[in-house]
Design a protein around this motif. Structure first.
Motif, PDB file in Angstrom:
ATOM      1  N   GLY A  34      94.235 -17.122 -21.734  1.00  0.00           N
ATOM      2  CA  GLY A  34      93.780 -16.126 -22.356  1.00  0.00           C
ATOM      3  C   GLY A  34      93.512 -15.574 -21.359  1.00  0.00           C
ATOM      4  O   GLY A  34      93.263 -16.324 -19.923  1.00  0.00           O
ATOM      5  N   GLU A  35      93.318 -14.327 -21.146  1.00  0.00           N
ATOM      6  CA  GLU A  35      93.475 -13.193 -19.978  1.00  0.00           C
ATOM      7  C   GLU A  35      92.723 -12.034 -20.517  1.00  0.00           C
ATOM      8  O   GLU A  35      92.355 -11.827 -21.450  1.00  0.00           O
ATOM      9  CB  GLU A  35      94.305 -12.548 -19.362  1.00  0.00           C
ATOM     10  N   ILE A  36      91.437 -12.123 -19.610  1.00  0.00           N
ATOM     11  CA  ILE A  36      90.048 -10.277 -19.842  1.00  0.00           C
ATOM     12  C   ILE A  36      91.198  -9.269 -18.928  1.00  0.00           C
ATOM     13  O   ILE A  36      90.924  -9.421 -17.546  1.00  0.00           O
ATOM     14  CB  ILE A  36      89.033 -10.385 -19.543  1.00  0.00           C
ATOM     15  N   THR A  37      92.029  -8.379 -19.827  1.00  0.00           N
ATOM     16  CA  THR A  37      91.966  -7.150 -18.160  1.00  0.00           C
ATOM     17  C   THR A  37      90.672  -5.846 -18.729  1.00  0.00           C
ATOM     18  O   THR A  37      89.810  -5.935 -20.410  1.00  0.00           O
ATOM     19  CB  THR A  37      92.672  -6.646 -18.983  1.00  0.00           C
ATOM     20  N   GLN A  83      89.634  -5.954 -22.816  1.00  0.00           N
ATOM     21  CA  GLN A  83      90.357  -6.651 -23.515  1.00  0.00           C
ATOM     22  C   GLN A  83      90.476  -7.785 -23.311  1.00  0.00           C
ATOM     23  O   GLN A  83      91.321  -8.795 -22.079  1.00  0.00           O
ATOM     24  CB  GLN A  83      91.235  -5.306 -24.181  1.00  0.00           C
ATOM     25  N   ALA A  84      90.573  -9.168 -24.417  1.00  0.00           N
ATOM     26  CA  ALA A  84      90.844 -10.236 -24.167  1.00  0.00           C
ATOM     27  C   ALA A  84      92.197 -10.944 -25.036  1.00  0.00           C
ATOM     28  O   ALA A  84      91.815 -10.621 -26.388  1.00  0.00           O
ATOM     29  CB  ALA A  84      89.574 -11.633 -24.142  1.00  0.00           C
ATOM     30  N   THR A  85      92.884 -11.412 -24.354  1.00  0.00           N
ATOM     31  CA  THR A  85      94.205 -11.399 -25.410  1.00  0.00           C
ATOM     32  C   THR A  85      94.558 -13.494 -25.033  1.00  0.00           C
ATOM     33  O   THR A  85      94.052 -13.891 -23.796  1.00  0.00           O
ATOM     34  CB  THR A  85      95.726 -11.091 -24.457  1.00  0.00           C
ATOM     35  N   ALA A  86      94.758 -14.340 -26.115  1.00  0.00           N
ATOM     36  CA  ALA A  86      94.803 -15.115 -25.898  1.00  0.00           C
ATOM     37  C   ALA A  86      96.067 -15.597 -26.869  1.00  0.00           C
ATOM     38  O   ALA A  86      96.637 -14.844 -27.687  1.00  0.00           O
ATOM     39  CB  ALA A  86      93.730 -16.143 -26.290  1.00  0.00           C
ATOM     40  N   THR A  87      96.795 -16.422 -26.459  1.00  0.00           N
ATOM     41  CA  THR A  87      97.291 -18.204 -27.564  1.00  0.00           C
ATOM     42  C   THR A  87      97.726 -19.383 -27.714  1.00  0.00           C
ATOM     43  O   THR A  87      96.752 -19.913 -26.159  1.00  0.00           O
ATOM     44  CB  THR A  87      99.136 -17.473 -26.521  1.00  0.00           C
ATOM     45  N   GLY A 103      79.199 -14.425 -15.108  1.00  0.00           N
ATOM     46  CA  GLY A 103      80.289 -15.603 -15.981  1.00  0.00           C
ATOM     47  C   GLY A 103      80.584 -15.401 -17.607  1.00  0.00           C
ATOM     48  O   GLY A 103      81.462 -16.150 -17.834  1.00  0.00           O
ATOM     49  N   GLY A 104      79.634 -16.337 -17.271  1.00  0.00           N
ATOM     50  CA  GLY A 104      79.523 -16.479 -19.360  1.00  0.00           C
ATOM     51  C   GLY A 104      79.409 -15.945 -19.629  1.00  0.00           C
ATOM     52  O   GLY A 104      79.831 -16.308 -21.172  1.00  0.00           O
ATOM     53  N   TYR A 105      79.898 -14.129 -19.370  1.00  0.00           N
ATOM     54  CA  TYR A 105      79.639 -13.248 -21.051  1.00  0.00           C
ATOM     55  C   TYR A 105      81.234 -13.559 -20.357  1.00  0.00           C
ATOM     56  O   TYR A 105      82.042 -13.301 -21.896  1.00  0.00           O
ATOM     57  CB  TYR A 105      79.150 -12.008 -20.530  1.00  0.00           C
ATOM     58  N   LEU A 106      81.858 -13.068 -19.520  1.00  0.00           N
ATOM     59  CA  LEU A 106      83.276 -13.735 -19.354  1.00  0.00           C
ATOM     60  C   LEU A 106      84.358 -15.095 -19.675  1.00  0.00           C
ATOM     61  O   LEU A 106      84.622 -15.359 -20.711  1.00  0.00           O
ATOM     62  CB  LEU A 106      84.086 -12.849 -18.137  1.00  0.00           C
ATOM     63  N   SER A 107      83.611 -15.898 -19.706  1.00  0.00           N
ATOM     64  CA  SER A 107      83.909 -17.442 -20.703  1.00  0.00           C
ATOM     65  C   SER A 107      83.458 -16.946 -21.811  1.00  0.00           C
ATOM     66  O   SER A 107      84.348 -17.478 -22.274  1.00  0.00           O
ATOM     67  CB  SER A 107      82.853 -17.785 -19.589  1.00  0.00           C
ATOM     68  N   ALA A 108      82.557 -16.352 -22.072  1.00  0.00           N
ATOM     69  CA  ALA A 108      82.759 -16.434 -23.977  1.00  0.00           C
ATOM     70  C   ALA A 108      83.325 -16.044 -24.799  1.00  0.00           C
ATOM     71  O   ALA A 108      83.825 -16.106 -25.591  1.00  0.00           O
ATOM     72  CB  ALA A 108      80.899 -16.061 -24.134  1.00  0.00           C
ATOM     73  N   LEU A 109      83.771 -14.777 -24.055  1.00  0.00           N
ATOM     74  CA  LEU A 109      84.599 -14.289 -24.611  1.00  0.00           C
ATOM     75  C   LEU A 109      86.360 -15.031 -25.317  1.00  0.00           C
ATOM     76  O   LEU A 109      87.132 -14.659 -25.742  1.00  0.00           O
ATOM     77  CB  LEU A 109      85.126 -12.965 -23.639  1.00  0.00           C
ATOM     78  N   LEU A 110      86.802 -15.539 -23.269  1.00  0.00           N
ATOM     79  CA  LEU A 110      87.629 -16.144 -23.124  1.00  0.00           C
ATOM     80  C   LEU A 110      87.921 -17.288 -24.144  1.00  0.00           C
ATOM     81  O   LEU A 110      88.734 -17.273 -24.768  1.00  0.00           O
ATOM     82  CB  LEU A 110      87.989 -16.737 -22.269  1.00  0.00           C
ATOM     83  N   ASP A 111      86.117 -17.894 -24.262  1.00  0.00           N
ATOM     84  CA  ASP A 111      86.264 -19.040 -25.338  1.00  0.00           C
ATOM     85  C   ASP A 111      86.255 -18.271 -27.018  1.00  0.00           C
ATOM     86  O   ASP A 111      87.120 -19.358 -27.335  1.00  0.00           O
ATOM     87  CB  ASP A 111      84.622 -19.634 -25.756  1.00  0.00           C
ATOM     88  N   ALA A 140      90.088 -12.233 -14.945  1.00  0.00           N
ATOM     89  CA  ALA A 140      89.157 -13.386 -15.553  1.00  0.00           C
ATOM     90  C   ALA A 140      90.878 -13.896 -16.193  1.00  0.00           C
ATOM     91  O   ALA A 140      91.532 -13.166 -17.702  1.00  0.00           O
ATOM     92  CB  ALA A 140      88.341 -13.321 -15.765  1.00  0.00           C
ATOM     93  N   ARG A 141      91.373 -15.537 -15.689  1.00  0.00           N
ATOM     94  CA  ARG A 141      92.305 -16.389 -17.429  1.00  0.00           C
ATOM     95  C   ARG A 141      91.624 -17.308 -17.202  1.00  0.00           C
ATOM     96  O   ARG A 141      90.421 -18.017 -16.404  1.00  0.00           O
ATOM     97  CB  ARG A 141      92.906 -16.491 -16.042  1.00  0.00           C
ATOM     98  N   ALA A 142      92.391 -17.759 -18.246  1.00  0.00           N
ATOM     99  CA  ALA A 142      91.479 -19.533 -18.748  1.00  0.00           C
ATOM    100  C   ALA A 142      92.645 -19.848 -19.422  1.00  0.00           C
ATOM    101  O   ALA A 142      93.449 -19.766 -19.513  1.00  0.00           O
ATOM    102  CB  ALA A 142      90.200 -19.238 -20.054  1.00  0.00           C
ATOM    103  N   THR A 143      92.477 -20.855 -18.970  1.00  0.00           N
ATOM    104  CA  THR A 143      93.104 -22.369 -19.954  1.00  0.00           C
ATOM    105  C   THR A 143      92.346 -22.990 -20.589  1.00  0.00           C
ATOM    106  O   THR A 143      91.170 -23.450 -20.001  1.00  0.00           O
ATOM    107  CB  THR A 143      94.297 -23.181 -18.905  1.00  0.00           C
ATOM    108  N   GLY A 144      92.838 -24.079 -21.523  1.00  0.00           N
ATOM    109  CA  GLY A 144      91.548 -24.920 -22.674  1.00  0.00           C
ATOM    110  C   GLY A 144      92.723 -25.454 -23.209  1.00  0.00           C
ATOM    111  O   GLY A 144      93.729 -25.765 -24.092  1.00  0.00           O
TER     112      GLY A 144
END
Length: 129
Positions: free
Chosen positions: A107-110, A90-94, A45-53, A117-121
């Motif tokens: 953002g989200e990772i596919t 692939q992470a996409t974010a706006t 999860g830390g790897y995925l979170s770092a990608l979303l970050d 995974a998805r994130a808001t920040g």
């Protein structure tokens, strides 16, 4: 897409590639390896979170004025599916709003065409001066 530039030392260490960062958002790719797995054999999860970050940060920089610094204030991540090593991410974010002091992102990772995974920040907006 052509890479945008230097992803920064931490992101480069993890193998992240910034493909796009502009007013429309950001796209960051990664090729997860076995060392990015947790003890259960799925992507950490830390790897995925770092990608979303990274992706949400690049989205803010693409939307904001030149010279702006925008460190994260919050990043809330939701893990939807297990990710695996050996298949690109692939992470996409706006940047969903850009204020004078705070901006918001999503953002989200596919992987393999599926959202894992998805994130808001939120980010602080710091203008150079």
């Amino acid at each position: 897409m052509t890479p945008v530039g230097d992803p920064g030392p931490f992101s480069a260490h993890l193998g992240f590639r910034v493909l796009r960062a502009d007013a429309e958002g950001a796209v960051v790719e990664a090729d997860p390896q076995p060392e990015h797995l947790n003890g259960g054999g799925i992507l950490h999860g830390g790897y995925l979170s770092a990608l979303l970050d990274s992706a949400t940060g690049w989205a803010v920089h693409g939307a904001g004025p030149e010279g702006m610094v925008a460190p994260h204030v919050t990043l809330t991540t939701q893990f939807l599916r297990a990710g695996t090593a050996g298949e690109p991410l692939q992470a996409t974010a706006t940047c969903t709003s850009l204020g004078r002091r705070i901006c918001t992102t999503q953002g989200e990772i596919t992987q393999g065409g599926r959202v894992i995974a998805r994130a808001t920040g939120t980010h602080a907006v710091i203008l150079g001066g």
